[in-house]
Design an enzyme around this catalytic site. Structure first.
Site, PDB file in Angstrom:
ATOM      1  N   ARG A 186      -2.113  -6.277  -8.385  1.00 55.06           N
ATOM      2  CA  ARG A 186      -0.969  -7.155  -8.164  1.00 55.06           C
ATOM      3  C   ARG A 186      -0.898  -8.262  -9.199  1.00 55.06           C
ATOM      4  O   ARG A 186       0.149  -8.592  -9.715  1.00 55.06           O
ATOM      5  CB  ARG A 186      -1.032  -7.771  -6.763  1.00 55.06           C
ATOM      6  CG  ARG A 186      -0.817  -6.770  -5.646  1.00 55.06           C
ATOM      7  CD  ARG A 186      -1.318  -7.293  -4.340  1.00 55.06           C
ATOM      8  NE  ARG A 186      -2.736  -7.631  -4.438  1.00 55.06           N
ATOM      9  CZ  ARG A 186      -3.485  -8.037  -3.425  1.00 55.06           C
ATOM     10  NH1 ARG A 186      -2.950  -8.187  -2.236  1.00 55.06           N
ATOM     11  NH2 ARG A 186      -4.764  -8.304  -3.577  1.00 55.06           N
ATOM     12  N   HIS A 215       0.847  -1.205   0.000  1.00 56.27           N
ATOM     13  CA  HIS A 215       0.000   0.000   0.000  1.00 56.27           C
ATOM     14  C   HIS A 215       0.885   1.260   0.000  1.00 56.27           C
ATOM     15  O   HIS A 215       0.621   2.208  -0.727  1.00 56.27           O
ATOM     16  CB  HIS A 215      -0.895   0.046   1.241  1.00 56.27           C
ATOM     17  CG  HIS A 215      -1.914  -1.048   1.329  1.00 56.27           C
ATOM     18  ND1 HIS A 215      -2.056  -1.842   2.447  1.00 56.27           N
ATOM     19  CD2 HIS A 215      -2.857  -1.479   0.447  1.00 56.27           C
ATOM     20  CE1 HIS A 215      -3.051  -2.702   2.253  1.00 56.27           C
ATOM     21  NE2 HIS A 215      -3.544  -2.510   1.052  1.00 56.27           N
ATOM     22  N   LYS A 275     -17.689  -6.339   7.063  1.00 54.92           N
ATOM     23  CA  LYS A 275     -16.421  -7.048   7.299  1.00 54.92           C
ATOM     24  C   LYS A 275     -16.088  -7.023   8.788  1.00 54.92           C
ATOM     25  O   LYS A 275     -16.380  -6.056   9.477  1.00 54.92           O
ATOM     26  CB  LYS A 275     -15.279  -6.372   6.528  1.00 54.92           C
ATOM     27  CG  LYS A 275     -15.110  -6.886   5.104  1.00 54.92           C
ATOM     28  CD  LYS A 275     -13.779  -6.395   4.534  1.00 54.92           C
ATOM     29  CE  LYS A 275     -13.616  -6.796   3.077  1.00 54.92           C
ATOM     30  NZ  LYS A 275     -12.406  -6.219   2.480  1.00 54.92           N
ATOM     31  N   SER A 309      -2.963  -7.765   2.939  1.00 53.93           N
ATOM     32  CA  SER A 309      -3.260  -7.572   4.363  1.00 53.93           C
ATOM     33  C   SER A 309      -3.712  -8.877   5.005  1.00 53.93           C
ATOM     34  O   SER A 309      -3.375  -9.155   6.156  1.00 53.93           O
ATOM     35  CB  SER A 309      -4.351  -6.509   4.541  1.00 53.93           C
ATOM     36  OG  SER A 309      -3.883  -5.262   4.120  1.00 53.93           O
TER      37      SER A 309
HETATM   38  O1  PNS Z   1      -8.984  -2.887   0.294  1.00 50.32           O
HETATM   39  P1  PNS Z   1     -10.286  -3.369  -0.286  1.00 50.32           P
HETATM   40  O2  PNS Z   1     -11.071  -4.134   0.756  1.00 50.32           O
HETATM   41  O3  PNS Z   1     -10.087  -4.146  -1.560  1.00 50.32           O
HETATM   42  O4  PNS Z   1     -11.130  -2.051  -0.668  1.00 50.32           O
HETATM   43  C1  PNS Z   1     -12.412  -2.135  -1.224  1.00 50.32           C
HETATM   44  C2  PNS Z   1     -13.074  -0.744  -1.232  1.00 50.32           C
HETATM   45  C3  PNS Z   1     -13.078  -0.171   0.170  1.00 50.32           C
HETATM   46  C4  PNS Z   1     -12.302   0.193  -2.143  1.00 50.32           C
HETATM   47  C5  PNS Z   1     -14.536  -0.891  -1.755  1.00 50.32           C
HETATM   48  O5  PNS Z   1     -15.201  -1.876  -1.021  1.00 50.32           O
HETATM   49  C6  PNS Z   1     -15.316   0.417  -1.659  1.00 50.32           C
HETATM   50  O6  PNS Z   1     -15.134   1.297  -2.460  1.00 50.32           O
HETATM   51  N1  PNS Z   1     -16.190   0.536  -0.636  1.00 50.32           N
HETATM   52  C7  PNS Z   1     -16.992   1.715  -0.406  1.00 50.32           C
HETATM   53  C8  PNS Z   1     -18.470   1.444  -0.737  1.00 50.32           C
HETATM   54  C9  PNS Z   1     -18.718   1.555  -2.233  1.00 50.32           C
HETATM   55  O7  PNS Z   1     -18.558   2.582  -2.847  1.00 50.32           O
HETATM   56  N2  PNS Z   1     -19.135   0.420  -2.831  1.00 50.32           N
HETATM   57  C10 PNS Z   1     -19.414   0.335  -4.252  1.00 50.32           C
HETATM   58  C11 PNS Z   1     -18.145   0.127  -5.056  1.00 50.32           C
HETATM   59  S1  PNS Z   1     -18.471   0.113  -6.773  1.00 50.32           S
END
Ligand code: PNS
Length: 160
Positions: A91, A18, A42, A129
Site C-alpha cells: 500500500r 484484500h 497474535k 484490517s
Molecule cells: O496479513 P499479515 O499479518 O501481514 O501476514 C503476515 C504473514 C501471515 C504472511 C506472515 O506472518 C507469514 O508468512 N507467516 C507464516 C510463518 C512464516 O513463514 N514466517 C516466516 C516469514 S519469512
C-alpha cells in the site's frame, strides 16, 4: 502447466483491499490459494475458522480462488501446494521494509518461490484490517471497507 499463487495473510478480517489484490492476481496466475496464517502469537478478533468462512463467502463465486488456512512456515506451505508465487499487497512505502525482508527470507527457505507485490486500487490504499476492527469496535460504518457479509460478522462480533 497450472500456475498457482499463494496469497497469505492474517485477514482479520478480509477487507475490500484484500479482495482487490486477489482479483488482480488472477491476471498473473491460474489459481490463487488464499491462506489464513494461524499465528499463535497474535490475539485475533476472528478465529482462523471464522476468517476462512468469511473469505470463502467473499470468493464463493470464483473457482480459481481457494481459501484455506495453514500453520508453520509459508515457504513449506507453498512448496507442498506446488505454488511458485507468493502474492502480497503493497500500500505504501512503509510496507516495503517488512515485505522485502519477508520476501528475501522466503526465498532463502525456498529458492524457487517468487514474491510478487501488487498495488491495490487507489481508493482502497488507506485500508487495513486493524483500522477496520477499530472502526467497527467504536460503532463506525465499515461499509466502504469490507463486503456486506464481513460487516455483518463485525456487527455480530461486537454484539449489535
Ligand atoms: O496479513 P499479515 O499479518 O501481514 O501476514 C503476515 C504473514 C501471515 C504472511 C506472515 O506472518 C507469514 O508468512 N507467516 C507464516 C510463518 C512464516 O513463514 N514466517 C516466516 C516469514 S519469512
Amino acid at each position: 502447466m497450472t500456475r498457482i499463487a499463494v496469497y497469505p495473510g492474517s485477514f482479520d478480517p478480509v477487507t475490500l483491499g484484500h479482495e482487490d489484490i486477489v482479483r488482480r492476481s488472477l491476471a498473473l496466475v491460474d489459481r490463487v490459494v488464499v491462506a489464513v496464517a494461524a499465528n499463535p502469537s497474535k490475539e485475533p478478533l476472528f478465529s482462523v475458522d471464522e476468517r476462512v468462512t468469511l473469505l470463502s463467502g467473499v470468493f464463493a463465486d470464483d473457482e480459481q480462488i481457494e481459501v484455506t488456512s495453514f500453520d508453520g512456515l509459508l515457504a513449506d506451505f507453498a512448496r507442498v501446494r506446488g505454488a511458485g508465487v507468493v502474492i502480497r499487497g503493497l500500500r505504501a512505502v512503509s510496507d516495503f521494509e517488512y515485505e522485502s525482508q519477508m520476501a528475501l527470507m522466503n526465498r532463502e527457505l525456498y529458492p524457487e518461490l517468487e514474491t510478487v507485490f501488487l498495488v491495490p486500487a487507489l481508493h482502497l490504499t488507506y485500508l487495513s484490517s486493524s483500522l477496520v476492527r477499530e472502526i467497527a469496535r467504536l460503532n463506525g460504518d465499515v461499509g466502504a471497507c469490507v463486503s456486506p457479509s464481513v460487516a455483518a460478522a463485525l456487527d455480530k462480533k461486537f454484539g449489535r
